[in-house]
Design a protein around this motif. Structure first.
Motif, PDB file in Angstrom:
ATOM      1  N   GLU A  58       0.830  -1.201   0.000  1.00 13.17           N
ATOM      2  CA  GLU A  58       0.000   0.000   0.000  1.00 13.17           C
ATOM      3  C   GLU A  58       0.867   1.256   0.000  1.00 13.17           C
ATOM      4  O   GLU A  58       1.942   1.272   0.605  1.00 13.17           O
ATOM      5  N   VAL A  59       0.380   2.293  -0.638  1.00 11.92           N
ATOM      6  CA  VAL A  59       0.993   3.614  -0.483  1.00 11.92           C
ATOM      7  C   VAL A  59       0.624   4.152   0.894  1.00 11.92           C
ATOM      8  O   VAL A  59      -0.538   4.091   1.303  1.00 11.92           O
ATOM      9  N   VAL A  60       1.638   4.661   1.597  1.00 13.27           N
ATOM     10  CA  VAL A  60       1.443   5.192   2.944  1.00 13.27           C
ATOM     11  C   VAL A  60       1.744   6.684   2.923  1.00 13.27           C
ATOM     12  O   VAL A  60       2.731   7.117   2.324  1.00 13.27           O
ATOM     13  N   VAL A  61       0.893   7.449   3.588  1.00 12.49           N
ATOM     14  CA  VAL A  61       1.012   8.898   3.631  1.00 12.49           C
ATOM     15  C   VAL A  61       1.385   9.329   5.047  1.00 12.49           C
ATOM     16  O   VAL A  61       0.844   8.802   6.020  1.00 12.49           O
ATOM     17  N   ARG A  62       2.293  10.298   5.151  1.00 12.81           N
ATOM     18  CA  ARG A  62       2.719  10.813   6.461  1.00 12.81           C
ATOM     19  C   ARG A  62       2.082  12.184   6.725  1.00 12.81           C
ATOM     20  O   ARG A  62       2.261  13.119   5.944  1.00 12.81           O
ATOM     21  N   ILE A  63       1.355  12.276   7.817  1.00 10.16           N
ATOM     22  CA  ILE A  63       0.724  13.526   8.220  1.00 10.16           C
ATOM     23  C   ILE A  63       1.792  14.475   8.782  1.00 10.16           C
ATOM     24  O   ILE A  63       2.665  14.049   9.543  1.00 10.16           O
ATOM     25  N   CYS A  64       1.687  15.766   8.417  1.00 13.41           N
ATOM     26  CA  CYS A  64       2.753  16.705   8.772  1.00 13.41           C
ATOM     27  C   CYS A  64       2.287  17.884   9.619  1.00 13.41           C
ATOM     28  O   CYS A  64       3.095  18.746   9.981  1.00 13.41           O
ATOM     29  N   ARG A  65       0.978  17.930   9.956  1.00 12.08           N
ATOM     30  CA  ARG A  65       0.508  19.038  10.782  1.00 12.08           C
ATOM     31  C   ARG A  65      -0.780  18.650  11.487  1.00 12.08           C
ATOM     32  O   ARG A  65      -1.450  17.695  11.104  1.00 12.08           O
ATOM     33  N   LEU A  66      -1.104  19.402  12.519  1.00 10.26           N
ATOM     34  CA  LEU A  66      -2.311  19.154  13.304  1.00 10.26           C
ATOM     35  C   LEU A  66      -3.540  19.550  12.498  1.00 10.26           C
ATOM     36  O   LEU A  66      -3.565  20.610  11.870  1.00 10.26           O
ATOM     37  N   GLY A  67      -4.550  18.688  12.531  1.00 12.45           N
ATOM     38  CA  GLY A  67      -5.757  19.018  11.783  1.00 12.45           C
ATOM     39  C   GLY A  67      -6.979  18.281  12.295  1.00 12.45           C
ATOM     40  O   GLY A  67      -6.901  17.125  12.701  1.00 12.45           O
ATOM     41  N   LYS A  68      -8.112  18.957  12.245  1.00  9.24           N
ATOM     42  CA  LYS A  68      -9.398  18.385  12.644  1.00  9.24           C
ATOM     43  C   LYS A  68     -10.467  18.914  11.694  1.00  9.24           C
ATOM     44  O   LYS A  68     -10.463  20.112  11.358  1.00  9.24           O
ATOM     45  N   THR A  69     -11.343  18.034  11.242  1.00  8.91           N
ATOM     46  CA  THR A  69     -12.426  18.394  10.323  1.00  8.91           C
ATOM     47  C   THR A  69     -11.859  19.172   9.130  1.00  8.91           C
ATOM     48  O   THR A  69     -12.242  20.315   8.855  1.00  8.91           O
ATOM     49  N   ILE A  70     -10.941  18.546   8.435  1.00 12.35           N
ATOM     50  CA  ILE A  70     -10.216  19.188   7.341  1.00 12.35           C
ATOM     51  C   ILE A  70     -11.068  19.141   6.057  1.00 12.35           C
ATOM     52  O   ILE A  70     -11.491  18.061   5.641  1.00 12.35           O
ATOM     53  N   PRO A  71     -11.319  20.272   5.433  1.00 18.10           N
ATOM     54  CA  PRO A  71     -12.011  20.238   4.136  1.00 18.10           C
ATOM     55  C   PRO A  71     -11.149  19.512   3.099  1.00 18.10           C
ATOM     56  O   PRO A  71      -9.923  19.652   3.083  1.00 18.10           O
ATOM     57  N   GLU A  72     -11.799  18.762   2.238  1.00 19.27           N
ATOM     58  CA  GLU A  72     -11.048  17.981   1.255  1.00 19.27           C
ATOM     59  C   GLU A  72     -10.158  18.864   0.390  1.00 19.27           C
ATOM     60  O   GLU A  72      -9.045  18.478   0.034  1.00 19.27           O
TER      61      GLU A  72
END
Length: 205
Positions: A58-72
């Motif tokens: 699988e392709v894996v993505v690394r999150i780089c910042r704090l986020g909640k209820t992020i618009p697409e």
């Protein structure tokens, strides 16, 4: 650090498992324990009490910042790198759990079940939704796919997950596996590629 993963995100893989081109209405999300993380080319020790263990590249993505209820439309701002990972799955146990309508954590989240390779900065990639990737075992290609074939795109997944969980720097997202999964065995040598770049290499013991 949280590890999120997506089930049934490639239609041909769904047919492979269930005999039908099943398209879920919403993303199928599950999590893995932090002890599932396997990196730095460390070996994967096949648990001898869990039956058949399958690879799922699988392709894996690394999150780089704090986020909640992020618009697409803003989701691309919340990840900075991708790699290839292996979502090791206890297949017989998964089938038993699915039949009983029970959660997947035991078959998906056990120690060492979330292998990842070396990170590639997204700025060096032309289009994250057009990445070709493959997995070789013992020198032969066993699985290959393209992120263009995802049912739910990466930005949509991040927007969806962030409705329920606050995303934090260092969280990981396994984005689903294409068709071609199969069992691993002791002494197998796994090599994973994104485009032409080898990013993952490990041995099974």
């Amino acid at each position: 650090m949280k590890i999120f993963a997506v089930g049934m995100n490639y239609a041909q893989h769904n047919k492979e498992l269930d005999g039908t081109l099943y398209i879920p209405e919403e993303p199928v999300i599950f999590t893995k324990a932090d002890s599932a993380l396997l990196k730095d080319h460390k070996p994967f020790f096949i648990p001898d009490f869990m039956g058949r263990i399958d690879y799922e590249a699988e392709v894996v993505v690394r999150i780089c910042r704090l986020g909640k209820t992020i618009p697409e439309r803003f989701a691309h701002r919340y990840y900075d790198a991708v790699t290839l990972g292996i979502d090791f799955t206890a297949r017989e146990l998964q089938q038993k759990l699915r039949a009983a309508g029970q959660p997947w954590e035991l078959c998906k989240g056990f120690d060492g079940s979330a292998a990842i390779g070396e990170w590639i900065d997204v700025s060096k990639l032309r289009d994250i939704q057009a990445l070709r990737f493959l997995l070789d075992i013992n020198g032969s290609t066993v699985q290959q796919g393209c992120t263009a074939d995802m049912i739910f795109r990466i930005d949509a997944l991040i927007a969806y997950i962030s409705r329920f969980f606050t995303l934090k720097t260092g969280d990981l997202l396994f984005t689903g596996t294409p068709v071609g999964v199969g069992p691993v065995h002791i002494d197998d040598h796994l090599e994973g590629y994104i485009e032409e770049r080898k990013v993952l290499e490990l041995n099974c013991k």
